[in-house]
Design an enzyme around this catalytic site. Structure first.
Site, PDB file in Angstrom:
ATOM      1  N   HIS A  23      24.928 -24.239  15.232  1.00  7.36           N
ATOM      2  CA  HIS A  23      26.182 -24.336  14.207  1.00  7.36           C
ATOM      3  C   HIS A  23      26.132 -22.981  13.284  1.00  7.36           C
ATOM      4  O   HIS A  23      25.085 -22.380  13.215  1.00  7.36           O
ATOM      5  CB  HIS A  23      25.668 -25.376  13.149  1.00  7.36           C
ATOM      6  CG  HIS A  23      25.868 -26.586  13.642  1.00  7.36           C
ATOM      7  ND1 HIS A  23      25.740 -27.899  12.789  1.00  7.36           N
ATOM      8  CD2 HIS A  23      25.881 -27.312  14.893  1.00  7.36           C
ATOM      9  CE1 HIS A  23      25.880 -29.030  13.855  1.00  7.36           C
ATOM     10  NE2 HIS A  23      25.848 -28.643  14.865  1.00  7.36           N
ATOM     11  N   GLU A  28      25.839 -22.209  10.303  1.00 10.26           N
ATOM     12  CA  GLU A  28      24.836 -22.264   9.217  1.00 10.26           C
ATOM     13  C   GLU A  28      23.365 -21.660   9.836  1.00 10.26           C
ATOM     14  O   GLU A  28      22.499 -20.879   9.284  1.00 10.26           O
ATOM     15  CB  GLU A  28      24.522 -23.503   8.313  1.00 10.26           C
ATOM     16  CG  GLU A  28      25.973 -23.787   7.760  1.00 10.26           C
ATOM     17  CD  GLU A  28      26.555 -25.035   8.484  1.00 10.26           C
ATOM     18  OE1 GLU A  28      26.866 -24.659   9.671  1.00 10.26           O
ATOM     19  OE2 GLU A  28      26.946 -25.937   7.992  1.00 10.26           O
ATOM     20  N   CYS A  74      25.998 -30.256   7.710  1.00 12.58           N
ATOM     21  CA  CYS A  74      25.409 -31.710   8.239  1.00 12.58           C
ATOM     22  C   CYS A  74      23.931 -31.789   7.888  1.00 12.58           C
ATOM     23  O   CYS A  74      23.478 -30.810   7.497  1.00 12.58           O
ATOM     24  CB  CYS A  74      25.781 -31.651   9.872  1.00 12.58           C
ATOM     25  SG  CYS A  74      24.456 -30.507  10.641  1.00 12.58           S
ATOM     26  N   CYS A 129      21.636 -28.730   9.196  1.00  9.38           N
ATOM     27  CA  CYS A 129      21.854 -27.612   8.771  1.00  9.38           C
ATOM     28  C   CYS A 129      21.309 -27.792   7.043  1.00  9.38           C
ATOM     29  O   CYS A 129      20.435 -26.975   6.635  1.00  9.38           O
ATOM     30  CB  CYS A 129      23.388 -27.283   8.685  1.00  9.38           C
ATOM     31  SG  CYS A 129      23.949 -26.936  10.314  1.00  9.38           S
TER      32      CYS A 129
END
Length: 168
Positions: A67, A69, A97, A100
């Site tokens: 992701h 992040e 999420c 993260c």
């Protein structure tokens, strides 16, 4: 706990600097979308300097943890030679999420600014509300709604061409 959407404060830096970093995150999100990734972008900043800027890379790297992040946290930790990023701020186009949010907490990020809320997969103001849990070791200041309209539009455009006929 997420701060009021109208309160985009958060200490050092001007409102213009915050907007500029979110614009950079939006540009990274657009690049991710062009690569066929879900268009989410992130920028990790320390002392007004962007240490890392990336978009999602899950498909490209065949890595479900890539992701935006996670990618910028890894890059910034490498640049600084430290797993603790206590004086760093994260700008991301979509509410983080749970995975993260966990990484944000473990990295000890100071602040998180995010664009669009994610009622299905988010973990800051939605879902598990990770930073509000008593087991969360570090709680960054979190500000939602910075670049929300632009972030949501990138996602809408991306998914509109990928839905089954008859679905909204």
């Amino acid at each position: 706990m997420t701060k009021n959407r109208s309160d985009q404060g958060g200490g050092s830096g001007t409102g213009q600097a915050r907007t500029d970093f979110m614009l950079l995150a939006l540009a990274e999100a657009a690049k991710a979308g062009a690569r066929g990734e879900v268009p989410v972008g992130a920028v990790l900043v320390r002392n007004g300097i962007a240490l890392a800027a990336e978009g999602n890379r899950m498909r490209e790297l065949a890595d479900p943890t890539a992701h935006a992040e996670m990618v910028v946290i890894r890059a910034a930790a490498s640049v600084l030679g430290n797993d603790r990023l206590a004086e760093c701020d994260l700008y991301v186009t979509l509410e983080p999420c749970t995975m993260c949010a966990g990484a944000i907490s473990f990295a000890r990020l100071r602040r998180v600014y995010y664009g669009a809320p994610d009622p299905k997969g988010g973990a800051v103001e939605s879902g598990v509300r990770f930073f509000a849990q008593p087991t969360c070791h570090h709680r960054p200041d979190a500000y939602g709604g910075l670049g929300e309209r632009e972030s949501a539009e990138l996602l809408r455009e991306f998914f509109s061409g990928r839905r089954w006929p008859g679905k909204l």
